[in-house]
Design a protein around this motif. Structure first.
Motif, PDB file in Angstrom:
ATOM      1  N   THR A 252       0.822  -1.206   0.000  1.00 28.39           N
ATOM      2  CA  THR A 252       0.000   0.000   0.000  1.00 28.39           C
ATOM      3  C   THR A 252       0.864   1.268   0.000  1.00 28.39           C
ATOM      4  OG1 THR A 252      -1.483  -1.286   1.378  1.00 28.39           O
ATOM      5  CG2 THR A 252      -2.035   1.030   1.076  1.00 28.39           C
TER       6      THR A 252
ATOM      7  N   HIS B  56      -8.298   0.552   1.998  1.00 28.66           N
ATOM      8  CA  HIS B  56      -7.286   1.335   1.277  1.00 28.66           C
ATOM      9  C   HIS B  56      -7.572   2.818   1.442  1.00 28.66           C
ATOM     10  CE1 HIS B  56      -4.865  -1.675  -0.506  1.00 28.66           C
ATOM     11  NE2 HIS B  56      -5.788  -2.160  -1.302  1.00 28.66           N
TER      12      HIS B  56
ATOM     13  N   ASP C 225      -5.307  -3.606  -7.232  1.00 27.12           N
ATOM     14  CA  ASP C 225      -4.894  -4.480  -6.138  1.00 27.12           C
ATOM     15  C   ASP C 225      -5.522  -5.858  -6.317  1.00 27.12           C
ATOM     16  OD1 ASP C 225      -3.620  -5.277  -3.887  1.00 27.12           O
ATOM     17  OD2 ASP C 225      -4.985  -4.305  -2.472  1.00 27.12           O
TER      18      ASP C 225
END
Ligand code: ADP
Ligand code: MG
Length: 694
Positions: A300, A330, A394
């Motif tokens: 991340t 996120h 992702d």
């Protein structure tokens, strides 16, 4: 006869059989038949003797005479038996189905070869439905006999091995007119390959096992070679044709954050990966990079820093996650990291309110919004950017190829693409499947992480497992209990989970328990997640919805119920939910007492290693590569001969060969490479639709 000739026109087939063969085997042309490879071979040169026979179910050939014929009636059924003798002993040949004509044709008292599978019963061998050849007629052909994959449906209609052998024989006679060379001379010489014509002859009717190996090796090489060549050419093409926005600037957004707000020192692996990404994005060529890093390796942060570079160059970014929970997480972590900045970040998912949606659409189009985090919702046509420069995806394997391609179209010059995955992909698979992507690997965990301790426990240990959990809670930790998803039945899952929940609430009555499962509405999920993340609940009971990305550093124990029902990569993903803080973490795999050998291997692998790459190698050996990539992409690795698990040496060789050729002759325009080019253009070009991976 040409490769395209319909099998209908082959001798012995005709329209009806052609239809049947097409339906059952998917074969409709001569070419299909040539690549209909035998599953094994029989050596008809070897002659056994009755007295030698020991092993049941063996396929054997014997030489001798039928000395007696007899029809036996039992009830309504009749069978025909023949006593066969070869001087060393006798055995019965048996027909359960036969015609009068067939019976009359049997060559009694003549020297014959019989051939078939033997059955042992009451210490006596017999052979049902043997193939018979009269000695003088026996073909003077000492090649091995191919056995093709067949089915009862075909055999019943007379399409037996003899039939297939005859068809293939008639096709093989035509090989000189059918098969053209597709590898350059120098390659064939240096690799000591058979010619392509010889390869096809020897894959169907090998001279001996050595020739079979040679033919087999060449076919594998070809499959791998042209597949890799496709990627190699694409990559070259991409580098010269695919324009991208250059991001030359490292400016205030990046530097400001890096110097003032970075909460920890980056690991060396994070730094290296970031450098690779920067090198890519500097160039006026679209980046296409895969970022692999085990769960918890800190992807991340890399994503965020990459988005800040995009901002420094005046571009917007979007980050896409496969589930609502993940997107939310996120968003939370990015917002948290950017709290001291004035950067505008927003979240767009299926459950974003219409009024918020409207603001997002506006801000994206007028450029006020710099970072958009979301789910599939960001792919909708309504979502238009002023200048999208970077798209981060992702958990790549959850998205379909077509969906990803949509991202490309969101900007006139396609955005740079960074695909992040926590599912480490076995090396051979990465080599063949991701040949057109550049790969970065985070192979180092942030310092201070203690490896998770994994244990296998059974039902009889349940009380001590619970006690252990209580002790951990008393130390201030939190616990996950995960129940398997049974795909066929959502109701059963729910029941399973509810029973588990009740049980746990009962045993852990002094603590707060929360629950998360797929049937809950997004805001219910959020509430449950927050309840746990904030520490209000000590225990989270969940199905696999928590699998990906969920981050609660204080949770240190993960109990996986019926762990034998989970796949390896899923177990590894789940385990990654703990071990995210400074505390020693534990993963407890609860199973029943009876385990299949495969599930035992999975459990053992989990207790032995935390290394995602090792786990993925075992996973690929257990499940095969198609399953690992997910159904949407499994067709990509549909090789007829090549086995991504066993043939890694061949894959390495071909990769090297392809690189060498393209380095010297990137357009395949040299005369010696023309055969390669012609074949590639005919068979491969434009066919790998998956090539635009992102
Ligand atoms: P993943 O690669 O699984 O997405 P995350 O990015 O969620 O991993 O990171 C896992 C945890 O590690 C987060 O809490 C994150 O803040 C922390 N982290 C990431 N990089 C570092 C680092 N270099 N040093 C210490 N902690 C880090
Ligand atoms: Mg993550």
């Amino acid at each position: 006869m040409t490769l395209d000739t319909s099998i209908e026109y082959l001798k012995g087939i005709g329209p009806e059989r052609a239809k049947l063969i097409k339906n059952v085997l998917g074969i409709s042309t001569v070419e299909d038949f040539l690549t209909f490879y035998p599953i094994r071979y029989l050596d008809k040169n070897k002659v056994y003797q009755v007295a030698q026979l020991r092993e049941n179910n063996l396929e054997v050939q014997l030489k001798g005479k039928i000395i007696q014929l007899q029809e036996i009636q039992t009830g309504k059924t009749k069978r025909l038996t023949a006593k066969f003798s070869d001087g060393t002993g006798t055995m019965d040949l048996v027909w359960f189905q036969y015609s009068k004509w067939m019976k009359e044709q049997l060559p009694v008292h003549k020297e014959i070869y019989i051939f078939g599978k033997i059955n042992l019963f009451n210490n006596q061998f017999s052979m049902p439905h043997p193939e018979i050849e009269i000695e003088e007629k026996k073909e003077a052909d000492n090649r091995l006999r191919p056995i093709y994959p067949s089915s009862e449906k075909l055999t019943k209609r007379g399409l037996n091995q003899k039939f297939f052998q005859a068809i293939l024989k008639s096709i093989c006679i035509e090989i000189p007119n059918l098969i053209e060379e597709n590898l350059s001379d120098y390659l064939i010489k240096s690799m000591q390959f058979l010619s392509r014509q010889n390869t096809y002859l020897n894959i169907h009717f090998p001279k001996n096992m050595e020739y079979f190996e040679k033919a087999d090796h060449r076919l594998k090489f070809e499959e791998s070679f042209f597949f890799q060549l496709g990627f190699g050419l694409k990559k070259l093409h991409h580098k010269t044709q695919s324009f991208g926005n250059p991001f030359p600037v490292i400016g205030d957004y990046f530097t400001g954050f890096y110097e003032n707000s970075l909460p920890f020192e980056l690991t060396n692996a994070q730094k290296r990966v970031l450098k690779e990404i920067r090198q890519d994005m500097k160039k006026p060529v679209q980046m296409n990079r895969l970022l692999q890093g085990d769960v918890g390796s800190g992807k991340t942060m890399v994503a965020l820093l990459t988005m800040l570079i995009a901002m420094d160059n005046g571009f917007q970014s979007c980050m896409m996650a496969p589930t609502e929970i993940l997107a939310q997480q996120h968003f939370n972590s990015i917002q948290d990291l950017l709290k001291d900045s004035n950067i505008n970040v927003r979240l767009l998912t299926g459950s974003t309110k219409a009024s918020d949606r409207k603001i997002i659409h506006e801000e994206l189009e007028n450029g006020e919004l710099s970072i958009l985090v979301g789910t599939h919702a960001v792919l909708e046509d309504k979502v238009k950017f002023k200048n999208l420069g970077l798209a981060i995806i992702d958990e790549q394997h959850r998205f379909g190829v077509a969906q990803r391609a949509k991202l490309w179209a969101k900007n006139k010059i396609p955005p740079h693409i960074l695909v992040m995955t926590a599912t480490p992909i076995p090396r051979t698979l990465a080599m063949s499947f991701y040949s057109d992507l550049d790969v970065s690997v985070i192979d180092e965990m942030p310092v201070g992480r203690k490896p998770i301790i994994t244990a296998h426990r059974r039902e009889k240990d349940r009380v001590s497992v619970y006690q252990f959990c209580k002790d951990e809670i008393e130390k201030g930790r939190q616990i996950y209990f995960v129940y398997p998803l049974i795909e066929e039945s959502e109701t059963l899952d729910y029941k399973n989970l509810m029973e588990g929940l009740e049980h746990i609430m009962d045993y852990f009555s002094e603590y707060n328990v929360t629950m998360l499962h797929g049937r809950m509405k997004p805001d219910e999920k959020d509430a449950a997640m927050n309840y746990f993340a904030s520490g209000k609940a000590e225990i989270m009971v969940a199905t696999t919805v928590i699998e990906v990305g969920v981050n609660v550093p204080n949770a240190s124990v993960m109990v996986i119920e019926s762990a034998e029902k989970f796949g390896l990569s899923q177990l590894h993903q789940l385990r990654g939910r703990v071990g995210r803080g400074a505390e020693q973490s534990y993963c407890i795999l609860m199973t029943s007492d009876k385990l299949t050998s495969e599930s035992r291997t999975r459990i053992r692998t989990m207790t032995e290693t935390n290394d995602g790459f090792k786990i993925s190698e075992v996973d690929m050996q257990l499940r095969g590569p198609g399953d690992i990539l997910g159904t949407q992409q499994s067709g990509v690795v549909d090789f007829k001969k090549l086995d991504l698990v066993k043939d890694s040496a061949i894959i390495k060789n071909t990769k090297r060969a392809v690189e060498k050729i393209l380095e010297i002759d990137p357009l395949l325009s040299r005369s010696e490479n023309l055969v390669i080019k012609n074949y590639y253009v005919k068979y491969y070009k434009g066919k790998n639709k998956w090539s635009k991976i992102s």
